[in-house]
Design a protein around this motif. Structure first.
Motif, PDB file in Angstrom:
ATOM      1  N   MET A 207      13.354   6.177  -1.961  1.00  0.00           N
ATOM      2  CA  MET A 207      12.993   5.136  -0.974  1.00  0.00           C
ATOM      3  C   MET A 207      11.610   5.263  -1.010  1.00  0.00           C
ATOM      4  SD  MET A 207      13.918   5.611   3.075  1.00  0.00           S
ATOM      5  CE  MET A 207      13.809   4.346   4.132  1.00  0.00           C
ATOM      6  N   ASN A 208      10.875   4.069  -1.097  1.00  0.00           N
ATOM      7  CA  ASN A 208       9.478   3.792  -1.332  1.00  0.00           C
ATOM      8  C   ASN A 208       8.716   3.460  -0.265  1.00  0.00           C
ATOM      9  OD1 ASN A 208       9.252   4.855  -4.116  1.00  0.00           O
ATOM     10  ND2 ASN A 208      10.140   2.905  -4.679  1.00  0.00           N
ATOM     11  N   TYR A 209       7.394   3.221   0.002  1.00  0.00           N
ATOM     12  CA  TYR A 209       6.612   2.509   0.826  1.00  0.00           C
ATOM     13  C   TYR A 209       6.845   3.248   2.146  1.00  0.00           C
ATOM     14  CZ  TYR A 209       6.919  -0.425  -3.090  1.00  0.00           C
ATOM     15  OH  TYR A 209       6.857  -1.229  -4.395  1.00  0.00           O
ATOM     16  N   LEU A 210       7.270   4.349   2.376  1.00  0.00           N
ATOM     17  CA  LEU A 210       7.342   4.983   3.649  1.00  0.00           C
ATOM     18  C   LEU A 210       5.785   5.374   4.098  1.00  0.00           C
ATOM     19  CD1 LEU A 210      10.319   7.390   2.843  1.00  0.00           C
ATOM     20  CD2 LEU A 210       9.980   5.836   4.632  1.00  0.00           C
ATOM     21  N   PRO A 211       5.718   5.434   5.619  1.00  0.00           N
ATOM     22  CA  PRO A 211       4.429   5.503   6.007  1.00  0.00           C
ATOM     23  C   PRO A 211       3.773   6.833   5.402  1.00  0.00           C
ATOM     24  CG  PRO A 211       5.788   4.819   7.847  1.00  0.00           C
ATOM     25  CD  PRO A 211       6.635   5.065   6.380  1.00  0.00           C
ATOM     26  N   SER A 212       2.430   7.297   5.399  1.00  0.00           N
ATOM     27  CA  SER A 212       1.708   8.319   4.789  1.00  0.00           C
ATOM     28  C   SER A 212       1.946   9.429   5.921  1.00  0.00           C
ATOM     29  CB  SER A 212       0.367   8.285   4.748  1.00  0.00           C
ATOM     30  OG  SER A 212      -0.312   7.741   5.630  1.00  0.00           O
ATOM     31  N   GLU A 246       2.432   8.288  -6.291  1.00  0.00           N
ATOM     32  CA  GLU A 246       1.005   8.077  -7.140  1.00  0.00           C
ATOM     33  C   GLU A 246      -0.157   7.645  -6.327  1.00  0.00           C
ATOM     34  OE1 GLU A 246       3.753   5.515  -8.455  1.00  0.00           O
ATOM     35  OE2 GLU A 246       4.911   7.426  -8.094  1.00  0.00           O
ATOM     36  N   THR A 247       0.018   6.567  -5.682  1.00  0.00           N
ATOM     37  CA  THR A 247      -1.063   6.035  -5.014  1.00  0.00           C
ATOM     38  C   THR A 247      -1.934   7.183  -3.983  1.00  0.00           C
ATOM     39  OG1 THR A 247       0.047   5.093  -3.431  1.00  0.00           O
ATOM     40  CG2 THR A 247      -0.550   3.708  -5.260  1.00  0.00           C
ATOM     41  N   GLY A 248      -0.980   7.863  -3.340  1.00  0.00           N
ATOM     42  CA  GLY A 248      -1.423   8.677  -2.411  1.00  0.00           C
ATOM     43  C   GLY A 248      -1.557   8.256  -0.889  1.00  0.00           C
ATOM     44  N   VAL A 249      -1.170   6.896  -0.708  1.00  0.00           N
ATOM     45  CA  VAL A 249      -1.281   6.421   0.592  1.00  0.00           C
ATOM     46  C   VAL A 249       0.178   6.222   1.106  1.00  0.00           C
ATOM     47  CG1 VAL A 249      -3.601   5.259   0.095  1.00  0.00           C
ATOM     48  CG2 VAL A 249      -1.440   3.971  -0.368  1.00  0.00           C
ATOM     49  N   ALA A 250       0.937   6.366   0.473  1.00  0.00           N
ATOM     50  CA  ALA A 250       2.347   6.090   1.036  1.00  0.00           C
ATOM     51  C   ALA A 250       3.394   7.284   0.697  1.00  0.00           C
ATOM     52  CB  ALA A 250       3.103   4.886   0.331  1.00  0.00           C
ATOM     53  N   LYS A 251       4.270   7.429   1.151  1.00  0.00           N
ATOM     54  CA  LYS A 251       5.209   8.836   0.947  1.00  0.00           C
ATOM     55  C   LYS A 251       6.639   8.040   0.362  1.00  0.00           C
ATOM     56  CE  LYS A 251       4.330  12.666   3.895  1.00  0.00           C
ATOM     57  NZ  LYS A 251       4.996  13.479   5.166  1.00  0.00           N
ATOM     58  N   TYR A 252       7.165   8.834  -0.247  1.00  0.00           N
ATOM     59  CA  TYR A 252       8.549   8.488  -1.013  1.00  0.00           C
ATOM     60  C   TYR A 252       9.787   9.686  -0.466  1.00  0.00           C
ATOM     61  CZ  TYR A 252       8.253  11.983  -4.782  1.00  0.00           C
ATOM     62  OH  TYR A 252       8.107  13.063  -5.239  1.00  0.00           O
ATOM     63  N   ALA A 253      10.906   9.080  -0.371  1.00  0.00           N
ATOM     64  CA  ALA A 253      11.953  10.185  -0.235  1.00  0.00           C
ATOM     65  C   ALA A 253      12.903   9.975  -1.427  1.00  0.00           C
ATOM     66  CB  ALA A 253      12.601   9.968   1.018  1.00  0.00           C
TER      67      ALA A 253
END
Lengths: 276, 193
Positions: A207-212, A246-253
Motif C-alpha cells: 500500500m503506497n502513498y500513505l501520509p508520512s 524511497e522518497t521519505g515523504v510518504a509511508k508504505y505498508a
C-alpha cells in the motif's frame, strides 16, 4: 553451421520474426485477439477436466496421508466452534443493537446490490511476473471486462482482464500492474494497493502513498476505497509491515492478502452493483 | 526344415479413411507422429496450467510446454523441428500461458539453435539432447528476463529464478524424453547425419 541453417530454417526464422511483429501490432493497436480466443476456447474443457482431476487427486491424497492431521484439526475446530458459538451469542445482541442504530441513522444495509456469478478456477499462469488465473465462465455467462472478482467472504481476488465465450482471465491483486484505491479500515488513511512483486515482496501487497505521519499498526485491515471498478469495503488484506518509501515523504505498508491464493478454487464475479 | 515366411499381404477391402486421403504409408506414419507430438505438447500445456502452475522449484516455475517444444525440435532436427517450433510456440502464446507475443520468436529461435547445436557439434544421445534442451531453456528464460527488465515487469535481482525455471522445465522435458523419443521413431528415423 551453414549447412544446418538451410533455406527452410532461415525462412522459418524470418517467419517467426514477422509473425511476432505483426501479432504484437495487431494485438496492441487493433486489439486483435481472435487466435487467443479460439485456442483458449478449445483448451477450456481440457483445462476444466485437468483441474477437476487435480482436485480429486488432492482429495484422495489428503484422505490417505493427512488423516491424522485432519483428526487433530477437527478436534481443534470443534473447540474453536464452541468458543465461536459463545461469541456469536454475544455478537447477536450487539448486531441487533447495531441494526437499531443503523435504522435510526437511516443508513442502508450494504451489499444487497451485489449480483454475483460463481466460477471455478481452471488454470493458473505459471509465468514469473504475471499473476493471473483462468476461470470457467465467460461472456456467455455474463462475464465482462473489468469486473471485480471476490471470494465467498468478500475478499478481493482481482479483475477480469480478458473474456472469451467460455473462459475469462482474472488478473489477481498480487500482480504489480493492478492498482487499487484503498483505505485502512481502522484509521481511514487512503493509499494505492498493488502487488508487491516489483518491489521484492512477492506474495504480498504493498500500500503506497500513505501520509508520512500515518500510524499504521500490524493486523490493521485494508479495504477498497470504492471506484468505478471496485465497490467500497471489500477486504484486500491486513498490515504485516510498514515503513517510509524511497522518497521519505510518504509511508508504505506491506499487506498479507486476505484471499488465500494457494487454496482458491471457487470465486465470484461481481457482475453488477450500485455505484454511489 | 523351417517353412519360408510368406510376405504377401492382400490389399485391405474395408473402408479406410486414411486411404481416402490418398496418403502413402510413410506419410500416414508421419502424420501420426506429428499428431502424437502435438498431443504431448497440449497435454504438457494443460498440465503446466493446472497442476504445475502452483509448484515452485527454488522459486522457479515449471514451464513444461516450452521445454517439450524445444525437445521435439532437437529430436526432429532443424528442418522439420523449426516449423513445428514456430507453430507450437504460436499455440503456446495464444493459449495465454506464454507471457506475450515475443515468446513466439524467443521460443522458435531457442529451439532452432538447440537443434542446430546438437546436429552440428554433438552426437545423438539422451545426455546431449537434454543438455541442448537445458541450454536452450536457459537462453529462452534469460531472453524473457531481459525483456521483463526492459519493460520494468521484473527486476534484475531475479535472474536466478529464471535460471531455476529453465532447469525445472528441463527436468520436465527429461521426464517426457523416453515417450517422445519413442514417438520420434514412428515411420523410421527422419534425420540424416
Amino acid at each position: 553451421m551453414k549447412q544446418i541453417f538451410s533455406k527452410r530454417v532461415r525462412r522459418v526464422l524470418i517467419a517467426a520474426v514477422l509473425v511476432t511483429i505483426v501479432l504484437s501490432i495487431a494485438a496492441g493497436t487493433l486489439g486483435f485477439r481472435l487466435p487467443d480466443i479460439t485456442v483458449q476456447t478449445v483448451l477450456q474443457p481440457l483445462r476444466s477436466g485437468a483441474q477437476a482431476l487435480t482436485r480429486q487427486a488432492e482429495g484422495i491424497y489428503s484422505y490417505l496421508f493427512r488423516y491424522e492431521a485432519l483428526e487433530e484439526q477437527v478436534k481443534m475446530l470443534e473447540a474453536e466452534n464452541a468458543q465461536l458459538r459463545e461469541e456469536v451469542r454475544a455478537a447477536a445482541a450487539l448486531t441487533r443493537e447495531v441494526e437499531r442504530l443503523t435504522a435510526a441513522l437511516g443508513l442502508k444495509i450494504q451489499r444487497e446490490d451485489f449480483v454475483l456469478l460463481d466460477a471455478y478456477i481452471i488454470g493458473w499462469d505459471s509465468g514469473d511476473w504475471s499473476e493471473e488465473c483462468t476461470i470457467n465462465k465467460g461472456s456467455v455467462a455474463g462475464v465482462q471486462l473489468n469486473q471485480c472478482v471476490v471470494t465467498a467472504n468478500g475478499e478481493v481476488v482481482g479483475l477480469v482482464t480478458e473474456v472469451g465465450p467460455n473462459y475469462a482471465v482474472v488478473k489477481t491483486v498480487l500482480d504489480s500492474s493492478l492498482e487499487i484505491s484503498a483505505t485502512v479500515a481502522t484509521s481511514g488513511y487512503n493509499g494505492m494497493v498493488q502487488g508487491g512483486y516489483a518491489t521484492g515482496e512477492e506474495g504480498y501487497l504493498r500500500m503506497n502513498y500513505l501520509p508520512s505521519d500515518a500510524v499504521i499498526c500490524n493486523h490493521d485491515q485494508v479495504v477498497t476505497a470504492g471506484s468505478t471498478l471496485y465497490p467500497r469495503d471489500l477486504v484486500l488484506g491486513s498490515v504485516v509491515d510498514a515503513g517510509f518509501d524511497e522518497t521519505g515523504v510518504a509511508k508504505y505498508a506491506i499487506l498479507e492478502p486476505a484471499a488465500d491464493f494457494g487454496s482458491l478454487e471457487q470465486i465470484f464475479v461481481l457482475t453488477s452493483y450500485a455505484t454511489e | 526344415m523351417a517353412r519360408k515366411k510368406i510376405e504377401f499381404r492382400p490389399d485391405p477391402t474395408g473402408f479406410d479413411w486414411a486411404g481416402k486421403l490418398l496418403l502413402t504409408q510413410k506419410q500416414r506414419r508421419s502424420v501420426l507422429k506429428w499428431l502424437l507430438y502435438s498431443l504431448t505438447c497440449v497435454a504438457g500445456l494443460v498440465l503446466q496450467d493446472s497442476m504445475l502452475a502452483q509448484l515452485r522449484l527454488l522459486g522457479g516455475c515449471f514451464e513444461l510446454a516450452p521445454a517439450l517444444i524445444i525437445l521435439i525440435c532437437v529430436l526432429e532436427g532443424t528442418e522439420n523441428g523449426s516449423v513445428f517450433a514456430l507453430v507450437a510456440s504460436m499455440i503456446y502464446v495464444f493459449s495465454g500461458t506464454g507471457q506475450d507475443r515475443y515468446c513466439i520468436l524467443y521460443l522458435t529461435l531457442a529451439a532452432v539453435l538447440a537443434a542446430a547445436f546438437r546436429q552440428g557439434y554433438l552426437r545423438r544421445g539422451t545426455g546431449s539432447d537434454l543438455i541442448c534442451v537445458g541450454g536452450a531453456m536457459v537462453l529462452y528464460e534469460l531472453a524473457l528476463f531481459a525483456t521483463g527488465v526492459f519493460l520494468e515487469l521484473t527486476y534484475s535481482a531475479r535472474w536466478g529464478v529464471f535460471v531455476m525455471t529453465a532447469l525445472a522445465g528441463t527436468l520436465g522435458a527429461g521426464a517426457a524424453y523416453v515417450p517422445l523419443k519413442r514417438i520420434g521413431t514412428i515411420g523410421g528415423n527422419a534425420w540424416k547425419e
